[in-house]
Design a protein around this motif. Structure first.
Motif, short mmCIF file in Angstrom:
data_model
loop_
_atom_site.label_atom_id
_atom_site.label_comp_id
_atom_site.label_asym_id
_atom_site.label_seq_id
_atom_site.Cartn_x
_atom_site.Cartn_y
_atom_site.Cartn_z
N PRO A 47 0.59 -1.32 0.08
CA PRO A 47 0.17 0.16 -0.05
C PRO A 47 0.95 0.97 -0.01
CG PRO A 47 -1.01 -1.58 1.69
CD PRO A 47 0.47 -2.12 1.19
N LEU A 50 1.63 4.01 -2.66
CA LEU A 50 0.81 5.22 -3.16
C LEU A 50 1.24 6.35 -2.73
CD1 LEU A 50 -2.79 3.66 -1.96
CD2 LEU A 50 -1.96 3.86 -4.28
N TRP A 53 3.58 7.38 -5.25
CA TRP A 53 3.08 7.88 -6.28
C TRP A 53 2.83 9.52 -6.34
CZ3 TRP A 53 -0.43 3.23 -7.43
CH2 TRP A 53 0.32 2.38 -8.19
N LEU A 54 1.96 9.63 -5.00
CA LEU A 54 1.72 10.90 -4.63
C LEU A 54 2.76 11.78 -4.57
CD1 LEU A 54 -1.04 12.26 -3.63
CD2 LEU A 54 -0.18 12.07 -1.19
#
Lengths: 494, 348
Positions: A47, A50, A53-54
């Motif tokens: 997880p 993410l 990526w953010l």
């Protein structure tokens, strides 16, 4: 995923093969590397990909806007957005619990009855590293130091490139981004150098840090009793060796892995236990972090350009924040404070001797620590300098107590055990453990002293092939024989 | 430009490493050593993940080393048609694992708890640290660690020298260790023929150990050393009540979900058994577990067929006796304790 695991071995063979297949064009190879980097990170905790990526998306678009935006207010606003994005994430995951604990302590001390539930925040691996990587890009864009990265693919790869992703070296855009612009494949020479560095790095981590030293360090720092003086010192030396071999081992692996793929990463360690003085130590220990702190904290604070007293303040502020970067605990702040204090003393001595120290802003980056370039007198390998290096090593060891101890009670117990007579102090270390620590630490200090002006690849290239082959064979055999399981690197938690 | 020594050196490395590792492997095989697995947290976690098998397919075992030596996995499989999930850990208190299983709402299976009183009723952190660490590892292991375990399994299954306990660098250095200062605790070294480990986590002694009284005496000496080191008195009063209450709470949680729990006192012999009877009288410890929890129990001394084993080093069964013990245990469970083995082969 850690370098010292079978998973990485399989992963690396696949990545290396894909990277060298002739029928993929450069863009496809870059996509392969990017996907591989995401898999590398997700193999630890899927997880958290993410967050990566953010961070990448925010900084890519904000960075471009910052560079092209002329309106000052909007530029500042964009910078704030990026800082909130990066530092906010870091604060929440890394310092959330720490801040809440301190806030609770403070309001309770003020008489308020406040007892919040303990948050259960998991720290994403390497968040401090990739946050600093993206942060320097945004600041560079704000200051227009370099041009924005043209393609999202290149920027994503710059942030995520798996060799440096979780524990550095902390790279700057100009160091890595241009390498993604043209096709790259390791030459046979680069590949051999990479494999040598990879085996050396794994040897440092697996054989020396994990197999030989970690048990002793853990036993001593995990003890709840006052220790016999000898055991306390030996445990501290064991940690001193462990932290170096663990972290320098990681960096060496990272540089080696990148080299096998045809990329060059900056050096992160340069024989720090051969340092003369603390400014010199920070030129040699976690070089990319100290350079980052220098360029993005110390110099913006004014560096040594605003008078003597302001320099002292800037030094201490930089080291305190550097300490806090390592971990959300007051023990790390004290560790930073001790280094700040050492740098103060060094500066006082330098001022007293009227050593000429250039202003950092006018000295080429990469050649200086926080106090400027190395004075000529310390470049010679004299007996006096060797003793100064030993004194530096001794004082650095004292700082490691606060770095390793889980709390101040443990740190104080270590200090009293080391510097006072402890009747019936607990004896924890076997003779064999002490022999291992002594041999390795003497070896490391001597090696660092003699290697302080050179680099391992330079020395390797000058050796006769049979001697290099012999040393390399011993390294690989000990690595195979150690059979240590894939324990995480200490710096992953930072 | 001078030629780089790297390619020739790399070739030399490859050549010498392959020759050395092959020679080492052949030497160990020639010595009669067989594959033995690293019984670390990775292997334990692999077994821990199997507790969710349906209760008619597997029984979970917790406890200390006696369960690992005395339960023969192939015999269990042969007579019950079911697998074993071996979670016992040498020299440790099983309560942290008991707590973990009791608090895992998805565990609804059959559980057999080995009671070695000196460990079961110990509050020493030395006896609970390892199980706690393994439980934590299981809960936090990453996809990468799971994959590494699978690769390691393939290699360990083929290479004798990948026996961390006896042939790793540290283990080899330990065999030449010099004497330590008086007062330093140094973990004694077990002979390699004593603790071989299978992938099922079953421990066994080699035939050489079973026949060599020198090796057996070495291990008896180690038990004496541990006994002399132990400063802990047998639990009594409130601490004992507290342990029993915890055990009962765990049993209740598992039974409430439809699981089954049984306590087993595995065999010991000679002075070890005599010492255990003195230190932990049956009525004060064993009987209280059963009366407090309301569970059924099997005490080896109650069954003549298994009451008089001679353990080679007083504490664990040799492999042939483990087969007898396991066979009898299945029979007792089925005929006397009401356990059902629905996949039991028809000819048994």
């Amino acid at each position: 995923m850690v370098f010292n695991s079978y998973t990485f071995l399989v992963f690396f063979i696949i990545v290396l093969t894909l990277h060298n297949l002739p029928f993929f064009n450069w863009k496809t190879k870059k996509i392969n590397l990017l996907l591989a980097s995401y898999i590398f990170y997700a193999a630890w905790n899927p997880p958290f990909i993410l967050l990566l990526w953010l961070s990448t998306v925010i900084d890519y678009f904000v960075g471009r806007a910052l560079y092209h935006q002329e309106n000052k207010t909007k530029r500042k606003l964009l910078l704030v957005v990026s800082l909130i994005g990066n530092l906010g994430m870091l604060c929440f995951f890394k310092y959330g619990t720490f801040l809440l604990e301190n806030f609770t302590y403070l309001v309770n001390a003020m008489g308020m009855d406040f007892h919040p539930a303990k948050p259960n925040i998991i720290l994403p691996a390497g968040i401090s590293f990739y946050t600093f990587t993206t942060l320097c890009y945004t600041v560079d864009m704000y200051q227009k130091k370099s041009k924005p990265v043209a393609k999202l693919l290149d920027f994503s790869l710059f942030v995520t490139f798996f060799p440096h992703l979780v524990a550095g070296p902390i790279v700057r855009p100009p160091q890595l981004v241009p390498q993604f612009e043209t096709p790259r494949k390791a030459t046979q020479h680069q590949l051999m150098q990479g494999l040598l560095l990879l085996s050396l790095g794994l040897f440092m981590k697996v054989v020396l840090a994990d197999s030989m030293l970690s048990q002793s360090a853990n036993a001593v720092f995990g003890s709840h009793d006052k220790l016999a003086t000898l055991d306390a010192w030996m445990g501290l030396l064991a940690f001193s060796g462990q932290i170096f071999f663990d972290f320098a081992g990681y960096s060496t692996c990272a540089i080696g892995v990148a080299s096998c793929l045809g990329f060059v990463l900056p050096h992160n360690f340069l024989y720090p236990y051969g340092a003369i003085g603390f400014s010199d130590f920070w030129r040699r220990w976690h070089i990319t972090l100290s350079a980052w702190l220098r360029d993005y904290l110390y110099i913006p604070l004014g560096g040594n350009r605003n008078g003597k007293y302001r320099t002292y303040f800037n030094l201490m502020a930089t080291m305190l924040l550097g300490g806090l970067w390592h971990g959300a605990s007051w023990t790390f702040v004290v560790w930073g404070a001790l280094h700040g204090f050492y740098l103060w003393v060094e500066k006082i001595v330098a001022d007293f001797r009227h050593d000429k120290v250039k202003a950092i802003a006018v000295t080429p980056a990469g050649e200086v620590g926080v106090l400027g370039p190395v004075p000529e007198i310390f470049k010679k390998k004299t007996l006096t300098n060797f003793f100064l290096a030993l004194l530096t090593f001794f004082l650095i060891n004292v700082t490691w107590i606060f770095f390793r101890a889980p709390d101040f009670t443990s740190a104080w117990r270590m200090l009293t055990s080391m510097f006072s007579y402890v009747p019936n102090g607990a004896m924890l270390l076997s003779t064999l453990s002490m022999i291992k620590i002594t041999v390795i630490l003497i070896g490391v200090v001597i090696a660092h002293w003699f290697m302080r002006d050179t680099k391992v690849l330079t020395v390797a290239e000058k050796m006769p092939w049979w001697l290099l082959g012999l040393i390399w064979t011993v390294i690989v055999l000990l690595l195979v024989l150690s059979q240590e399981s894939s324990s995480a690197f200490i710096y992953f938690q930072f | 430009m001078p030629t780089s020594p790297l390619p020739k050196a790399a070739f030399m490395v490859l050549l010498i490493v392959v020759i050395s590792v092959t020679s080492w492997e052949l030497y160990l095989r020639n010595k009669g050593m067989k594959i033995s697995y690293d019984d670390g947290k990775e292997l334990w976690a692999d077994k821990r993940a199997k507790v969710y098998l349906p209760s008619d397919q597997a029984t979970v075992f917790i406890g200390s080393s006696r369960n690992k030596y005395d339960i023969d996995a192939p015999t269990w499989k042969k007579f019950t048609g079911e697998s074993i999930v071996q979670l016992a850990i040498e020299g440790t208190n099983p309560l942290p694992i008991f707590d973990d299983l009791a608090n895992d709402k998805n565990f609804k299976g059959k559980l057999m708890v080995d009671v070695t009183e000196g460990l079961f009723f110990s509050l020493s952190p030395y006896n609970t640290g390892d199980p706690k660490e393994k439980v934590q590892y299981y809960k936090k292991r990453t996809p990468s660690e799971r994959f590494s375990f699978e690769v390691n399994h393939v290699l360990e299954s083929q290479l004798v020298f990948l026996d961390k306990g006896h042939y790793s660098l540290n283990a080899l250095l330990e065999t030449i260790r010099p004497k330590s200062r008086p007062g330093v605790f140094v973990e004694p070294l077990f002979p390699e023929d004593f603790d071989r480990v299978e992938f099922s986590r079953q421990d066994y002694m080699t035939p050489r150990f079973e026949s060599d009284t020198n090796l057996q005496n070495q291990v008896k000496g180690i038990w004496n050393f541990f006994r002399s080191m132990s400063k802990e008195k047998p639990l009594d009063g409130a601490p004992l009540d507290s342990v029993l209450a915890t055990v009962k709470a765990n049993v209740d949680k598992i039974q409430a979900r439809g699981g089954q729990v049984i306590f087993v006192r595995t065999p010991s012999s000679g002075p070890f058994w005599a010492g255990e009877q003195m230190g932990f009288p049956r009525e004060k410890y064993w009987e209280r577990i059963l009366s407090t929890t309301g569970c059924k129990g099997i005490h080896f001394a109650d069954y003549p067929a298994v009451a008089n084993f001679q353990c080679p080093e007083f504490s664990h069964l040799k492999r042939s006796d483990a087969v007898i013990w396991t066979t009898n245990l299945v029979e007792i469970l089925q005929k006397e304790k009401g356990w059902m083995f629905s996949h039991m082969p028809a000819n048994n």
